[in-house]
Design a protein around this motif. Structure first.
Motif, short mmCIF file in Angstrom:
data_model
loop_
_atom_site.label_atom_id
_atom_site.label_comp_id
_atom_site.label_asym_id
_atom_site.label_seq_id
_atom_site.Cartn_x
_atom_site.Cartn_y
_atom_site.Cartn_z
N TYR A 187 0.86 -1.17 0.00
CA TYR A 187 0.00 0.00 0.00
C TYR A 187 0.90 1.23 0.00
CZ TYR A 187 0.32 0.81 5.17
OH TYR A 187 0.73 1.08 6.45
N PHE A 188 0.38 2.36 -0.48
CA PHE A 188 1.26 3.51 -0.69
C PHE A 188 0.45 4.77 -0.96
CE2 PHE A 188 0.48 1.48 -4.77
CZ PHE A 188 0.13 2.54 -5.59
N ALA A 189 1.13 5.91 -0.83
CA ALA A 189 0.63 7.19 -1.33
C ALA A 189 1.73 7.72 -2.25
CB ALA A 189 0.35 8.17 -0.20
N GLY A 190 1.45 7.87 -3.53
CA GLY A 190 2.47 8.24 -4.50
C GLY A 190 2.72 9.73 -4.55
N SER A 191 3.29 10.18 -5.66
CA SER A 191 3.65 11.58 -5.85
C SER A 191 2.59 12.29 -6.68
CB SER A 191 5.00 11.70 -6.56
OG SER A 191 5.23 13.02 -6.99
N VAL A 192 2.16 13.48 -6.22
CA VAL A 192 1.15 14.25 -6.94
C VAL A 192 1.69 14.79 -8.27
CG1 VAL A 192 1.67 16.50 -5.90
CG2 VAL A 192 -0.68 15.97 -6.57
N ALA A 193 3.02 14.77 -8.43
CA ALA A 193 3.62 15.22 -9.69
C ALA A 193 3.66 14.12 -10.74
CB ALA A 193 5.03 15.74 -9.43
N ARG A 194 3.20 12.91 -10.38
CA ARG A 194 3.15 11.80 -11.32
C ARG A 194 1.71 11.33 -11.47
NH1 ARG A 194 7.56 7.26 -9.98
NH2 ARG A 194 6.96 6.71 -12.11
N ALA A 195 1.47 10.58 -12.53
CA ALA A 195 0.14 10.02 -12.73
C ALA A 195 -0.25 9.17 -11.53
CB ALA A 195 0.13 9.16 -14.00
N GLY A 196 -1.51 9.31 -11.11
CA GLY A 196 -1.99 8.57 -9.96
C GLY A 196 -2.36 7.14 -10.30
N CYS A 197 -3.15 6.52 -9.43
CA CYS A 197 -3.39 5.07 -9.59
C CYS A 197 -4.84 4.73 -9.90
CB CYS A 197 -2.88 4.31 -8.37
SG CYS A 197 -3.34 4.96 -6.77
N GLN A 198 -5.58 5.66 -10.53
CA GLN A 198 -6.90 5.31 -11.04
C GLN A 198 -6.71 4.59 -12.38
OE1 GLN A 198 -9.62 5.39 -9.51
NE2 GLN A 198 -9.56 7.01 -7.96
N GLU A 221 1.94 21.07 6.84
CA GLU A 221 2.25 19.68 6.52
C GLU A 221 1.59 19.34 5.19
OE1 GLU A 221 2.91 15.69 5.93
OE2 GLU A 221 4.05 17.16 7.08
N LEU A 222 2.43 19.07 4.20
CA LEU A 222 1.98 18.57 2.90
C LEU A 222 2.66 17.22 2.69
CD1 LEU A 222 0.50 18.85 0.18
CD2 LEU A 222 2.54 20.00 -0.70
N MET A 223 1.88 16.17 2.67
CA MET A 223 2.46 14.84 2.56
C MET A 223 3.29 14.66 1.29
SD MET A 223 0.94 11.37 1.39
CE MET A 223 1.72 11.89 -0.11
N PHE A 224 3.00 15.43 0.25
CA PHE A 224 3.69 15.28 -1.02
C PHE A 224 5.04 16.00 -1.07
CE2 PHE A 224 -0.84 14.79 -2.30
CZ PHE A 224 -0.76 13.49 -2.79
N THR A 225 5.41 16.74 -0.03
CA THR A 225 6.65 17.52 -0.08
C THR A 225 7.86 16.64 -0.35
OG1 THR A 225 5.79 19.26 1.37
CG2 THR A 225 8.18 19.02 1.26
N ARG A 226 7.96 15.51 0.33
CA ARG A 226 9.14 14.65 0.15
C ARG A 226 9.27 14.19 -1.29
NH1 ARG A 226 11.43 13.19 5.02
NH2 ARG A 226 10.10 13.59 6.83
N SER A 227 8.17 13.73 -1.89
CA SER A 227 8.26 13.23 -3.26
C SER A 227 8.39 14.37 -4.27
CB SER A 227 7.04 12.37 -3.59
OG SER A 227 5.83 13.07 -3.36
N LEU A 228 7.84 15.54 -3.98
CA LEU A 228 7.97 16.67 -4.90
C LEU A 228 9.41 17.18 -4.98
CD1 LEU A 228 4.79 18.82 -4.14
CD2 LEU A 228 5.39 17.79 -6.34
N PHE A 229 10.11 17.15 -3.82
CA PHE A 229 11.45 17.73 -3.78
C PHE A 229 12.55 16.70 -3.57
CE2 PHE A 229 8.51 21.12 -2.63
CZ PHE A 229 8.97 22.16 -3.43
N GLY A 230 12.20 15.42 -3.58
CA GLY A 230 13.20 14.37 -3.46
C GLY A 230 13.91 14.34 -2.13
N VAL A 231 13.17 14.58 -1.03
CA VAL A 231 13.77 14.65 0.30
C VAL A 231 13.44 13.37 1.09
CG1 VAL A 231 13.85 15.94 2.47
CG2 VAL A 231 13.52 17.16 0.31
N ASP A 232 14.43 12.53 1.30
CA ASP A 232 14.31 11.35 2.17
C ASP A 232 13.01 10.59 1.91
OD1 ASP A 232 14.84 9.48 4.10
OD2 ASP A 232 14.39 10.78 5.81
N LEU A 233 12.83 10.14 0.68
CA LEU A 233 11.61 9.42 0.32
C LEU A 233 11.42 8.16 1.16
CD1 LEU A 233 11.90 11.37 -2.12
CD2 LEU A 233 11.05 9.51 -3.56
N ALA A 234 12.52 7.52 1.53
CA ALA A 234 12.43 6.26 2.26
C ALA A 234 11.76 6.43 3.62
CB ALA A 234 13.82 5.66 2.44
N HIS A 235 11.74 7.65 4.15
CA HIS A 235 11.10 7.87 5.44
C HIS A 235 9.60 7.56 5.36
CE1 HIS A 235 10.60 9.41 9.46
NE2 HIS A 235 9.74 10.33 9.06
#
Length: 339
Positions: free
Chosen positions: A90-101, A271-285
Motif C-alpha cells: 500500500y502507498f501514497a504516491g507523488s502528486v507530480a506523477r500520474a496517480g493510480c486510477q 504539513e503537505l504529505m507530497f513535499t518529500r516526493s515533490l522535492f526528493g527529500v528522504d523518500l524512504a522515510h
C-alpha cells in the motif's frame, strides 16, 4: 489497461474512461496491479487545477488517485530491494506523477509500505496519505513524543470526521498518548469521532473557547487544522498555550496578522504529505512510516478509516468527487478494482 483520467480541467464531467498501454518500471519504480484506490480532497484539486495542482503532472492524460493498495507485478532495476513480484503493498504516491486510477500503476519503491495483513486491499488503501500526514505533521519535526497510554499533549483537532481527522484521532490517542478534542457539527460526525476514541467533541461552528472551558480546558498544547485555516486561525491562536504549535494541512490564502503567534511564541507549521516526493527529500522515510503503521494495524492498535466502498467505475469516481467536494464525508471513500 483501463484508466479513469482526464484530458482537461474542470468539474466531474471531465473524468473519462481511457485505454493506455501497461507501463514498465524503470529506475526505483514498482509496477503495481491495483486492487483499490482511495479518494482524497487532493484528487478534486488536481481535477480542477486548484492552485495549479493539475499542472504538476506533465503527461497526458492527467490521472488522479494517490492512495492505493495492490500487488507488485514487476520491479525496476534501482528499486530499494524491499519488494518482489507478488508482494501485497500500500502507498501514497507523488502528486507530480500520474496517480493510480488505473489497472497498473507506477510508484517509487521508497514510498511504498508492506500492506497490513489483517486488512483487505480496500481497507488498506484508506490509510497511507492520512497516516503520513498525521505522522509527519504531528509526530515528526519535534512534534508530540510517542508515549502510548501516557498523559501526553492536549490536541485540538479541527475537522475530526474526515479522512485525516479520522486517522489523527487514532494515532494521537493510541500512539502518542494525547488527549484529543475533535471538532464536528453533525450528530453522525460527532458519533464517528467518539467511536474512534476522541476524548471530547465540540462544535466548530460554536464558541470554541466557551466549549473548551466547559470541559475544564483553558488551553491546548497543539492544534491540527485539517480545514481551510483563514476563517478560524485568528480565533484559534489564543486557545493555544504559549510555546505551543499549530499545524495546518492547507495553506492560508488571505493576509494574516501574526501578532498573537509572535507574542505567545507559537509555531505555525504546514504539513503537505507530497513535499518529500515533490522535492526528493528522504523518500524512504515515508515507506518506513507506512511499515510502522502496518505493524500497528496488525497489532490491533490502529484500524482502517474506510467508510464507503464502491466498485471502480467512472460514475462511482465522479460520485466520490462530488461527495468530497460536498464536505460531508465520514472517513474515507475507496473504489475497489475487481480484476
Amino acid at each position: 489497461m483501463r484508466v479513469l483520467g482526464q484530458r482537461r480541467f474542470g468539474g466531474v464531467e471531465v473524468l473519462e474512461e481511457l485505454e493506455l498501454p501497461v507501463p514498465q518500471p524503470t529506475g526505483a519504480d514498482l509496477l503495481v496491479r491495483m486492487e483499490a484506490v482511495a479518494l482524497n480532497p487532493v484528487d478534486t484539486k488536481v481535477r480542477s487545477n486548484w492552485n495549479g495542482f493539475g499542472e504538476l503532472q506533465s503527461g497526458d492524460p492527467v490521472i488522479t488517485g494517490w492512495d492505493g493498495a495492490g500487488v507488485v507485478e514487476a520491479v525496476g532495476p534501482l528499486s530499494d530491494g524491499r519488494f518482489r513480484p507478488g508482494d501485497a503493498v500500500y502507498f501514497a504516491g507523488s502528486v507530480a506523477r500520474a496517480g493510480c486510477q488505473r489497472q497498473f500503476a507506477l510508484v517509487d519503491s521508497r514510498l511504498v509500505g508492506r500492506r497490513p495483513q489483517r486488512l483487505t486491499a480496500a481497507e488498506a488503501a484508506a490509510l497511507p496519505l492520512t497516516s503520513l500526514t498525521v505522522w509527519e505533521g504531528m509526530l515528526d519535526r519535534d512534534g508530540i513524543p510517542l508515549q502510548p497510554g501516557g498523559a501526553g499533549a492536549t490536541v485540538l483537532l479541527i475537522g475530526g470526521a474526515g479522512g485525516v481527522g479520522s486517522n489523527a484521532i487514532q494515532i494521537l490517542r493510541r500512539v502518542a498518548g494525547a488527549k484529543v478534542i475533535a471538532t464536528a457539527s453533525r450528530p453522525e460526525s460527532v458519533a464517528h469521532c467518539l467511536a474512534l476514541g476522541a476524548n471530547h467533541v465540540i462544535d466548530h461552528h460554536g464558541d470554541l473557547r466557551a466549549q473548551l472551558e466547559a470541559l475544564g480546558i483553558q488551553q491546548v498544547d497543539q492544534v491540527l487544522h485539517t480545514a481551510e485555516p483563514d476563517a478560524s486561525l485568528a480565533a484559534i491562536t489564543p486557545l493555544v498555550a504559549p510555546l505551543g504549535r499549530i499545524v495546518c494541512i492547507l495553506p492560508l490564502q488571505e493576509p494574516f496578522t501574526s501578532g498573537d503567534l509572535f507574542a505567545r511564541s507559537i509555531r505555525l507549521e504546514y504539513e503537505l504529505m507530497f513535499t518529500r516526493s515533490l522535492f526528493g527529500v528522504d523518500l524512504a522515510h515515508q515507506g518506513a512510516i507506512l511499515d510502522r503503521v502496518a505493524d500497528l494495524v496488525d497489532a490491533g492498535v490502529l484500524n482502517s478509516t474506510l467508510k464507503t466502498e464502491l466498485p471502480w467505475t467512472l460514475e462511482n469516481l465522479r460520485e466520490a468527487h462530488r461527495r468530497i467536494e460536498g464536505r460531508r464525508t465520514l472517513g474515507k471513500i475507496v473504489l475497489r478494482l475487481d480484476g
